[in-house]
Scaffold this active site. Structure first.
Site, PDB file in Angstrom:
ATOM      1  N   LYS A 269       0.860  -1.323  -0.165  1.00 20.57           N
ATOM      2  CA  LYS A 269       0.156  -0.108  -0.118  1.00 20.57           C
ATOM      3  C   LYS A 269       0.981   0.994  -0.049  1.00 20.57           C
ATOM      4  CE  LYS A 269      -3.714   1.908   2.876  1.00 20.57           C
ATOM      5  NZ  LYS A 269      -4.610   1.966   4.260  1.00 20.57           N
TER       6      LYS A 269
ATOM      7  N   SER B  64      -9.464   1.611   3.523  1.00 20.89           N
ATOM      8  CA  SER B  64      -8.609   2.656   2.497  1.00 20.89           C
ATOM      9  C   SER B  64      -7.507   1.712   1.694  1.00 20.89           C
ATOM     10  CB  SER B  64      -8.017   3.532   3.507  1.00 20.89           C
ATOM     11  OG  SER B  64      -6.987   2.968   4.016  1.00 20.89           O
TER      12      SER B  64
ATOM     13  N   SER C 179      -9.395  -0.542   7.670  1.00 19.90           N
ATOM     14  CA  SER C 179      -8.747  -0.605   6.114  1.00 19.90           C
ATOM     15  C   SER C 179      -8.061  -1.658   5.593  1.00 19.90           C
ATOM     16  CB  SER C 179      -8.165   0.617   6.102  1.00 19.90           C
ATOM     17  OG  SER C 179      -8.671   1.747   6.577  1.00 19.90           O
TER      18      SER C 179
END
Lengths: 97, 493, 483
Positions: free
Chosen positions: B81, B156, B180
């Site tokens: 990420k 997210s 997330s």
């Protein structure tokens, strides 16, 4: 009742330029969110201690032994503006923060 | 039809590599081929690291050919990420304010994987600064769910979830502050782990909410999750909040089953607002646990209802401070043109380069901490945190594992909730309490709903008891024996 | 409003840069004067994803400071974030302490020039980090006409101890004495370079006035930018005058921060902002609490050196020095060390103290630094003068030589021919000669003209080529004249 917020003041504290549109929208949204968030007051009794961290530790330290610093060019690699070996910014007004 | 290398599990690939049946370069080639085939539709990546990956794969193959000891992550394509720093590789946090930022150091979590031989294929798209539940808050475009390209992957860490679901990476790292990792895992039909807070170093995890942020993993199986955690877990002297406790062997006892395991079903999590199909799928999975020998009961987390409110005070407060450093002085975006002075430059830089959700949370947090309001908001929220911790402690006296749906919904349409922040925040209602308390939780697929969209079941364990978490999740996963392949991949090579 | 006399109420806030090997929250070397941005890392540059880890030695040193000031060491203390934006702040928050500082309370006993003393209370001592340094460019180099600024983050993250006094001082002299005493105490602890000229000791003052004999405090004004103890005193004198004049005119005092201008000799208002700073303090989530255990605190307490106050008392009560001499010695570490060393070698304390506070001090002021002087030099000088082997003037010369080159005093005396003859036998013979050669002067002396002894001493000195102990010479002559 949504909470009334001085959006302009908060934006100033947060150093955020906001358009009038943004301010209006945020005023409404923040008021709503805070109204819900304020529910914490319903259960947060005086005798309940606050918890700052989920897995508390204490006394975490580092030995006072130097390690190499970044070479100057690495330190300045991402600088938006550079002046020799320093970072360059617009003038700093006297009142500061 | 024999599976593509890029669709195998990490365990399967590791075995093949050890047996000499394939090479790191071959595996990489397969993942890369998948990325080329689907990435224009999924949008999981912000930066691809093809050159680096090739070099790494070659290095690995040379190393592996010597017969030297091999880590379970060696030679296997991983995605990170884009809130985890990678030395020399652009790291953006999905934000314009870091669009050109190149970190001068590696996040510890990445360094451990790299040190064990992982091959980085790219940095994945995410909600800006990890704030969001749909990956619609990225400054660089949304990520699309491989199960339905008109729908969100969750957030997210949407890019990482989608990348694993679509076979673009075998596994990926995300971060979980309020759900997330678990929520996008649930929406994308993969396994998402949030370990105990402090189990994995946060050094290099670009901070959103310091007391909640946790590095997490996306994998295809629970076993893979355990293997990854083995490499990632451990004390880091650069992170004063990282736990200095021994790391157990997580893959040990994985197959021990759940006979006698006490499973608590969180009753509030099946009420209003949870789609019936989700409730049904999760209850069916719970029944399987019972069939396997677990004893199932009901449990309440009485203050979980307030956890959402507490979270939306604590997280923005910490974030308002953590994001103050983005000011155009030392790195990142600086508003172009002349400025009256440095402070004016900061106002303009931040006003121009932060997206609406980030601004919303900075404003919320600034307000909650400001003079006169601390006690009413932040102070109160930290008390709710204490109450949630106590709820879990009480629950874990009676049960070993708690279960609930991961998310109240399956993947919703892109744009469906974008204009309603409060509706969006409700996506995290079942995941947030574990972040407040710092306890580990994992989401595994429990099935598909009638629309063919993945449903996830969340298991939660006491702090530092990932072993029990893995054992229970693995047993359930084996019993459910789901064959999940997104429609996007039907007919793809 | 004439007829009202005002009393000044002064508190000082001092910042002390610790001389630890590394910075407060990262392992960059903590050195003064390095080329710009060569002592930085992702942590102290505030890069995304970095985390602070506290320096154990810095915590030990602040505990040491607290103990030296008789403060309570808090069993539980916490770092807080102090949030404000400024270009020299890498994170735009400073990791500092708020309502749970490491050290609470305490006091410092301060001696004034007239020998009187006062006890100044300490409110708290807490730990924080220093900022980077900005340089103003494009104009005169001063902030007000600059067009841009450049930043050096070498100093960012250096451990900074903040020591806040109670508003117990009542005059600029007391404030200066406090700062001197604080500086001496810190210097004796070896925790900081405490050089105001380098910024390792900084001081801001809070000043208010109230009518004498009343209790409530007046409006306080903060004064910044005083770069020396002298500067502090001048600034306070000015500010008290300014406030007095304002109050006498009937004007209200504005609560503000004023900047001391050394050249102009005045304080000026910093253009005030519409709102006071809202620092939005909250506990630092990245750093666990500090709970120093009793064993560690005891270990640190045991390592405390003799503090200036105790040393001063020892000098006066045990060694018999006058209080003002003791104060001067204690106020300077080099002098103190020389003195202690000389006394340890057997030198007479009063003599050693005099030599050090006068002649050695003069040499140091002229040349800067201690030169090559060591305790044995001082001890030797004191001894030689006491035995009469060298005159005062001769000793001074020898001392200068030792200061310059480190030469042993005896060697310098011999080399420069400074030895004065103090041998009664040798001089006695010369005295006899002088008397024999000057019968008329001898007669004048016997007739009652005592003053002519000077001439006879002079004659004896000439015969001894100046190397006679003049006191002894006179004694011997008188003996013979009276006999």
């Amino acid at each position: 009742m949504p909470v009334e917020i001085d959006i302009a003041h908060v934006a100033k504290l947060a150093r955020l330029d906001l358009s009038d549109d943004e301010m209006a929208r945020l005023r409404a949204q923040l008021g709503q969110i805070l109204e819900h968030a304020a529910r914490v007051g319903e259960v947060a009794a005086a005798d309940v201690p606050p918890t700052a961290s989920p897995i508390p530790r204490a006394n975490v330290y580092r030995d006072d032994v130097p390690e190499p610093s970044l070479p100057v060019d690495e330190a300045l690699r991402n600088a938006p503006e550079r002046d020799g070996d320093r970072f360059r910014v617009p003038r700093i007004a006297e009142t500061g923060a | 039809m024999s599976a593509e290398l890029c669709d195998l599990t990490g365990a399967e690939l590791s075995a093949k590599l050890a047996a000499g049946e394939t090479s790191a370069s071959e595996v990489l080639s397969s993942s890369r081929g998948r990325i080329d085939a689907v990435e224009d539709r999924v949008g999981a990546f912000l930066t691809r690291t093809d050159q680096l990956a090739s070099e790494r794969a070659d290095e690995l193959d040379a190393y592996l050919s010597t017969g030297a000891p091999q880590s379970p992550v060696a030679g296997i394509p991983v995605a990170l990420k884009d809130v985890l720093t990678t030395n020399g590789v652009r790291t953006t946090c999905g934000s314009k304010i870091l669009e050109t930022y190149v970190p001068p150091y590696d996040a510890t979590a990445w360094a451990r994987l790299a040190g064990a031989g992982a091959v980085l294929v790219g940095k994945t798209n995410c909600d800006e600064f990890a704030m969001g539940s749909s990956n619609e808050n990225s400054a660089f475009g949304p990520v699309r769910n491989p199960w339905d390209l008109d729908r969100v992957p969750g957030g997210s860490s949407g890019g990482s979830a989608a990348a694993v679901a679509a076979g673009e990476a075998v596994w990926a790292l995300g971060t979980d502050t309020g759900g997330s990792v678990r929520q996008p895992a649930s929406l994308c039909g993969v396994v998402g782990l949030k370990p105990t807070y402090g189990r994995i170093s946060r050094y290099g995890l670009i901070a959103f909410a310091s007391s909640l942020d946790t590095v997490g993993t996306f994998t295809r199986t629970v076993r893979d999750s355990a293997s990854m955690l083995q490499v990632l877990a451990g004390h880091d002297p650069r992170d004063a909040t990282s736990l200095d406790v021994p790391v157990p062997v997580y893959t040990e006892g994985l197959d021990d089953g759940v006979a006698g395991l006490r499973v608590g079903v969180i009753t509030e999590a099946f009420g209003e607002g949870v789609a019936p199909a989700i409730g049904a799928s999760v209850r069916a999975a719970i029944d399987r646990l019972e069939e396997l020998g677990a004893s199932v009961g009901e449990v309440e987390l009485p203050h979980a209802a307030y956890a959402l409110s507490a979270y939306y005070l604590i997280a923005p407060s910490e974030c308002s401070s953590n994001l103050a450093r983005y000011d155009g002085v030392r790195y990142g975006y600086r508003a172009p043109g002349e400025h009256a002075d440095s402070i004016a430059m900061m106002f303009a830089t931040r006003g121009q380069a932060f997206g609406p959700e980030v601004k919303r949370r900075i404003m919320l947090g600034t307000y909650a901490l400001s003079a006169g309001y601390y006690e009413a908001y932040y102070g109160q929220a930290q008390k709710v945190r204490t109450l949630v911790i106590r709820d879990y402690e009480a629950a874990f006296e009676r049960f070993d594992i708690l279960v609930s749906p991961t998310s109240p919904t399956t993947a919703f349409r892109i744009g469906e909730k974008a204009d309603d922040p409060m509706a969006m925040y409700l996506n995290d209602i079942f995941t947030i309490p574990a972040n407040l308390a710092g306890v580990p939780a994992i989401s595994i697929p429990s099935g598909l709903d009638d629309a063919g969209l993945p449903v996830g079941i969340q298991l939660t364990a006491p702090a530092l008891d990932e072993s029990t978490l893995f054992r229970a999740a693995h047993a359930l996963e084996s019993a459910l024996s789901l064959e999940l392949r997104p429609p996007l991949l039907q007919g793809t090579a | 409003m004439s007829g009202v006399s005002y009393e000044a109420v002064i508190g000082l806030e001092c910042h002390v840069e610790l001389s630890t090997a590394t910075k407060m929250f990262c392992s960059c070397a903590n050195v003064f004067g390095a080329p710009p941005n060569t002592q930085t890392c992702p942590v102290c540059l505030g890069h995304p994803g970095t985390l602070p880890v506290p320096n154990r030695e810095a915590i030990a040193r602040i505990i040491k400071i607290g103990l030296a000031l008789d403060a309570e060491i808090a069993p539980h203390s916490v770092f807080h974030r102090k949030n404000y934006f400024y270009p020299d702040m890498p994170k735009n928050y400073q990791i500092s302490q708020y309502d749970l500082p490491i050290c609470v309370g305490g006091h410092l006993d301060v001696e004034l020039a007239d020998g009187s003393g006062t006890r100044v209370g300490i409110t708290r001592v807490h730990m924080e980090e220093d900022t980077g340094k900005s340089t103003h460019g494009g104009g005169s180099g001063r902030i007000h006409d600059a067009t841009y600024a450049t930043l050096d983050f070498n100093r960012a993250g250096v451990p900074l101890v903040e020591c806040v006094s109670e508003p117990d001082m009542r005059s600029p002299e007391e404030a200066a004495a406090y700062l001197r005493a604080l500086r001496a105490t810190l210097e004796s602890l070896d925790v900081s370079d405490v050089k105001m000229e380098e910024g390792s000791l900084r001081c801001d003052a809070n000043v208010s006035l109230r009518p004498s004999g009343t209790e409530p405090f007046g409006t306080k004004v903060e004064i910044k930018n005083m770069n020396s103890i002298r500067s502090l005193e001048r600034a306070l004198i000015y500010e008290i005058d300014r406030q007095t004049a304002a109050l006498e005119r009937g004007d209200a005092i504005v609560q503000e921060t004023r900047h001391w201008d050394e050249d102009a000799g005045s304080t000026a208002s910093m253009r005030s902002k519409e709102e006071a700073f809202d620092y939005r303090y909250f506990p630092e989530p990245d750093i666990p609490a500090m709970e120093p255990d009793a064993a560690w605190v005891d270990e640190i307490r045991a390592s405390l050196p003799e503090l200036p106050r105790a040393r001063r008392d020892r000098y006066v009560e045990t060694l018999g020095l006058k209080p003002e001499v003791a104060r001067v010695l204690v106020g300077d570490r080099g002098s103190s060390a020389l003195f202690d060393g000389a006394v340890a070698l057997g030198a007479d304390p009063v003599g050693a103290a005099n030599w050090i506070t006068q002649d050695v001090a003069a040499l140091r002021n002229a040349g800067g630094g201690d030169g090559a002087l060591r305790a044995e030099h001082v001890a030797d000088v004191v001894a030689l003068v006491a035995t009469g082997a060298v005159s005062n003037a001769g000793a001074k010369q020898a001392l200068e030589a030792s200061f310059t080159s480190g030469e042993a005093v005896e060697a310098a005396v011999d080399r420069l021919g400074l030895r004065q003859v103090s041998d009664a036998g040798a001089l006695g013979g010369l005295a006899d000669e002088v008397l024999a050669e000057n019968p008329d002067v001898v007669q004048k002396f016997r007739d009652g003209k005592d003053g002519v002894i000077g001439f006879l001493v002079g004659q004896l000195m000439q015969k001894a080529a100046g190397a006679a102990n003049p006191k002894l010479a006179q004694e011997l002559l008188r003996e013979r004249l009276q006999g």
